[in-house]
Design a protein around this motif. Structure first.
Motif, PDB file in Angstrom:
ATOM      1  N   CYS A 813      -4.881   8.321  -7.441  1.00  0.00           N
ATOM      2  CA  CYS A 813      -4.071   7.107  -7.508  1.00  0.00           C
ATOM      3  C   CYS A 813      -4.567   6.263  -8.670  1.00  0.00           C
ATOM      4  N   SER A 814      -3.687   5.413  -9.149  1.00  0.00           N
ATOM      5  CA  SER A 814      -4.101   4.508 -10.223  1.00  0.00           C
ATOM      6  C   SER A 814      -4.987   3.405  -9.686  1.00  0.00           C
ATOM      7  N   SER A 815      -4.659   2.912  -8.486  1.00  0.00           N
ATOM      8  CA  SER A 815      -5.476   1.893  -7.838  1.00  0.00           C
ATOM      9  C   SER A 815      -5.100   1.832  -6.367  1.00  0.00           C
ATOM     10  N   PRO A 816      -6.086   1.902  -5.481  1.00  0.00           N
ATOM     11  CA  PRO A 816      -5.774   1.851  -4.047  1.00  0.00           C
ATOM     12  C   PRO A 816      -5.446   0.449  -3.541  1.00  0.00           C
ATOM     13  N   ILE A 817      -5.395  -0.550  -4.448  1.00  0.00           N
ATOM     14  CA  ILE A 817      -5.082  -1.912  -3.989  1.00  0.00           C
ATOM     15  C   ILE A 817      -3.759  -2.418  -4.572  1.00  0.00           C
ATOM     16  N   ILE A 818      -3.122  -1.628  -5.432  1.00  0.00           N
ATOM     17  CA  ILE A 818      -1.822  -2.034  -5.990  1.00  0.00           C
ATOM     18  C   ILE A 818      -0.721  -1.520  -5.084  1.00  0.00           C
ATOM     19  N   ARG A 819      -0.006  -2.425  -4.461  1.00  0.00           N
ATOM     20  CA  ARG A 819       1.018  -2.051  -3.515  1.00  0.00           C
ATOM     21  C   ARG A 819       2.300  -1.614  -4.204  1.00  0.00           C
ATOM     22  N   THR A 820       3.016  -0.722  -3.538  1.00  0.00           N
ATOM     23  CA  THR A 820       4.326  -0.299  -4.047  1.00  0.00           C
ATOM     24  C   THR A 820       5.342  -1.401  -3.772  1.00  0.00           C
TER      25      THR A 820
END
Length: 823
Positions: A813-820
């Protein structure tokens, strides 16, 4: 007349004379004492005299026997009884009015000998035994008065005897200073330490190693010429088996065996009868006890009567008519009756004080002998505030232990400061101490670091009768009896484990440890550091072993299988509380990647990669979810097979296998929807950057040279997958594991166009041999591949619909804290 007013006790010969000579005068004597007719009618023919004697004992009226015989015309029998044998009498005891003559649940002390009655034959027997021998073991049931007999009976008798003057006494219990009886003995010897030039720690160590108590006694005698004998009184000797570390038991018994060889030492110990068998398990102790044992029986009616009446005389008290007989009938002569009677008498005195007449009404109001202690404890408890009542479990968990073999609860000492750690606990303890149901004492304790002897405040239950006759506490113990037994087993097995150099063979498996953890939740016990180490989770120990580079592949495989059996606890291997795959992310730095065979050079941005390949348990969450594998939303532009691939190794912590590229993409789409941030397959550029950490010298994740013990490839000889993460030595610089071997891992991009990661079924079609071929990249090799195919830079490919036993995948993933956007 003075002799009859004084303390009176008839011997066996006088009883026989009465039985054989009363004859037909029994009716007149019974009427003289106003014995109810209903009782007289029940007398067996020929045993009337015996029945009358028993009635006189029960009602404390034997002192009126001789005058009564004279009054009914049998002065001859009165004279014969008086002159036969010895009618023991003593001067009128000194009055101590205003003081309670009954001690309740605690043991008598030497200073209270003036109140100690009813054990004259026993005192004489013990006196003869210790005068002629060097070892004495007083064995009796709990509550039979062993400690009181020695302290208030035997000891004063010895002090009054010419040939035992100069005897000095040291009293201790085996478990009063932690779990080391040598420290307890050293603390008792504190008065002589300075003269011997030794610290308490030195003394304890020397006694433990050499058992030379005989030498110490001789030096002690030289320092104090007036002390002809040193008597070691080891009270509550059963603590050697309930509170003392097993490592010390045999050595301490050897010390006792050596002690009796000294002309300057005598040993007296008291031990509960139910621990007699424990003593016989040790050859030396069995030999000592077989020669020096003295079994203390429960007092008979006559002795109990003296215990009731004579202390009252000393205190200037009197009993309402019929009360003594009722107390005796309620008490009986069973095991433990003495402690209950002593408690009831103390409460009776307090209920009647300041009146000097003890009444039937007060006695019956408090519930008599059988109910007094339970009612009193319940009353004290109910008068506490709710927080203090709620502290009962915390407090008594520290004050109760069990003999795990017999499943019997017993009391134990605890550090006052530790037990009274909250205000509520302190309130409960203080109230029960004031009520004399708990006892607080100051003991000597050896400070191992300061090499000195310090004082320590301890608290304990006043008597085991509290544990057995207070219904609330008894029920509390019964509910937790299995837990107390288990706690004791933990303590004993910890000792055995330490004795065996912490052998794995002594450790308990996960299944048994679960019971221990449940017990900890209920009892909240204070366990030693060694015990806490002993009960460490099995999984934690297994995972530690993986760090041993000397482990074989087979050993690692067994560890993985065992972790699967007991529930692999590692983050990133299973699912979360909601049943969704739980991923541990490793941060990968940006870099520049050169693909082999001139496939190109590319820049890679920073991203995150899963620490492990997706496991079967995690993949199965997708397969079993109603909105998972069957849901067409995840299969747009993908080939959706009617059924998923059949897992080769159906073990939860093994990597998912027989997964096609299409299956992996659908899984990523489903998990993205569930977790709320974009999850995908890594491109092979990202995969190589994660495997090498950006270091071009890393041909393998761990370095430039193949290490056959760092991964599960064909060279391992296992011939199958293993649980993920079993080779921490083979981890990549970013912390990702299994990037060499175990299973091939799908990458997002096309094999012939590394920059193309389009997730459509025909995005990677190329013409080969006149046919359109659609290849996706796999990386890392597998359990079935040699080292050359398992290096960090080796590229391989499969068609996206392929499923086989060596194909799995890993997430990125690019970042596990950036929500879709949907979240």
């Amino acid at each position: 007349m003075k002799a009859l007013q004084a303390m009176t006790k008839y011997n066996g010969k006088q009883k026989i004379i009465f039985y054989n000579n009363l004859g037909n005068n029994w009716q007149e004597l019974a009427d003289y004492f106003e014995i109810p007719n209903r009782h007289q009618k029940q007398y067996p023919q020929g045993d009337e005299a015996r029945e009358i004697w028993a009635w006189l004992e029960q009602n404390a009226r034997l002192d009126q026997l001789e005058p009564a015989l004279k009054d009914i015309g049998r002065p001859d029998l009165a004279a014969k009884i008086h002159s036969s044998g010895t009618l023991e009498s003593s001067p009128e005891p000194k009055k101590i009015s205003g003081t309670c003559p009954y001690i309740g649940l605690r043991a008598f002390t030497e200073d209270e000998a003036v109140l100690f009655f009813g054990r004259e034959p026993e005192i004489n027997a013990l006196f003869d035994k210790i005068i002629t021998g060097r070892f004495l073991a007083v064995i009796g049931a709990s509550g039979s008065g062993k400690s009181s007999l020695v302290r208030a009976g035997l000891l004063p008798r010895l002090r009054q005897t010419e040939n035992s003057r100069g005897w000095e006494w040291l009293r201790f219990t085996p478990g009063e200073v932690g779990d080391n009886p040598f420290m307890a003995l050293s603390a008792a010897l504190k008065p002589v330490l300075e003269k011997l030039g030794m610290t308490p720690r030195e003394m304890a160590t020397q006694l433990q190693q050499r058992g030379n108590i005989d030498e110490i006694a001789e030096k002690y005698q030289l320092q104090r010429p007036s002390a002809t004998q040193l008597v070691l009184f080891i009270d509550q000797f059963e603590e050697l088996f309930t509170l003392v570390d097993e490592n010390y038991q045999q050595r301490f018994i050897q010390l006792l065996d050596q002690a009796i060889q000294s002309p300057y030492l005598r040993i007296i110990l008291t031990v509960r009868a139910d621990f007699h068998e424990h003593c016989l398990n040790y050859t030396a102790l069995a030999r000592l006890i077989n020669c020096g044992a003295w079994h203390l029986a429960s007092p008979d009616i006559s002795s109990l009567s003296q215990m009731i009446v004579e202390p009252a005389k000393v205190a200037g008290l009197q009993f309402e008519s019929g009360l003594v007989g009722e107390i005796l009938r309620d008490t009986g002569t069973g095991s433990g009756a003495l402690a209950l009677m002593a408690f009831a008498l103390e409460k009776l005195y307090l209920a009647c004080f300041p009146n000097t007449t003890l009444t039937l009404q007060a006695y019956r109001h408090m519930g008599g002998v059988s109910l007094a202690i339970g009612r009193y404890a319940e009353e004290v408890y109910r008068n506490l505030e709710p927080p203090a009542q709620n502290a009962l479990s915390d407090v008594f968990a520290e004050l109760v232990t069990v003999d795990s073999e017999r499943r019997v609860a017993t009391r134990k000492r605890a550090d006052f400061a530790t037990v009274a750690k909250t205000a509520a606990a302190r309130q409960l303890i203080d109230a029960f101490i004031e009520a004399r149901l708990l006892v607080k004492n100051t003991i000597n304790e050896i400070d191992a670091q300061m090499h000195s002897c310090a004082t320590k405040i301890i608290v304990e239950v006043a008597h085991e009768a509290v544990l057995t006759h207070w219904d609330l506490l008894k029920e509390w113990i019964d509910v937790r009896l299995n837990d107390f037994c288990l706690l004791r087993q933990v303590e004993l097995e910890t000792t055995e484990w330490l004795r065996n150099n912490q052998s794995d063979a002594n450790l308990w498996p996960h299944e048994r440890l679960q019971q221990v953890y449940a017990m900890q939740q209920k009892l909240q016990p204070r366990l030693s550091a060694q015990a806490l180490d002993f009960i460490r989770p099995e999984a934690e120990r297994l995972l530690e072993k993986l760090n041993d580079s000397a482990l074989t592949h087979q050993q690692r495989e067994r560890i993985g299988m065992r972790l699967a059996d007991i529930g692999d606890p590692r983050p990133g291997v299973g699912v979360d509380a909601a049943g969704l795959p739980q991923v541990e992310w490793c941060k990968v730095p940006p870099g520049r990647i050169v693909l082999e065979n001139d496939a190109g050079t590319f820049n890679v941005d920073a991203f995150f990669i899963g620490q492990y390949p997706v496991t079967y348990k995690q993949y199965r969450a997708f397969l079993e979810a109603v909105d998972g594998y069957p849901d067409e939303r995840w299969w747009i532009d993908l080939q959706h097979a009617p059924e998923p691939g059949e897992q080769y190794q159906t073990v939860d912590n093994h990597p998912a296998d027989r997964v096609s590229w299409f299956d992996a993409i659908a899984f990523c789409r489903w998990l993205t929807f569930k977790l709320g941030y974009a999850i995908r397959l890594p491109s092979e550029l990202e995969w190589q950057q994660a495997a090498t950490g950006g270091c071009t010298e890393n041909v393998f994740p761990w370095g430039p040279v193949f290490a056959p013990m760092y991964c599960n490839t064909f060279e391992s000889g296992l011939g199958r997958t293993t649980a993920v993460g079993l080779y921490p030595q083979g981890g990549s610089p970013v912390g990702a594991l299994d990037m060499s071997g175990n299973v091939w891992e799908w990458c997002a991009n096309c094999y012939h166009a590394p920059e193309a990661t389009d997730a459509t079924r025909n995005a990677c079609q190329v013409v080969r041999g006149g046919s359109w071929i659609n290849y996706r990249v796999v990386r890392g090799g597998s359990w079935i591949n040699y080292q050359e195919e398992s290096c960090a830079v080796f590229r391989f490919r499969y068609t996206p619909g392929d499923r086989n036993r060596s194909l799995g995948f890993r997430l990125a993933c690019s970042s596990p804290i950036i929500r879709t956007p949907e979240h």
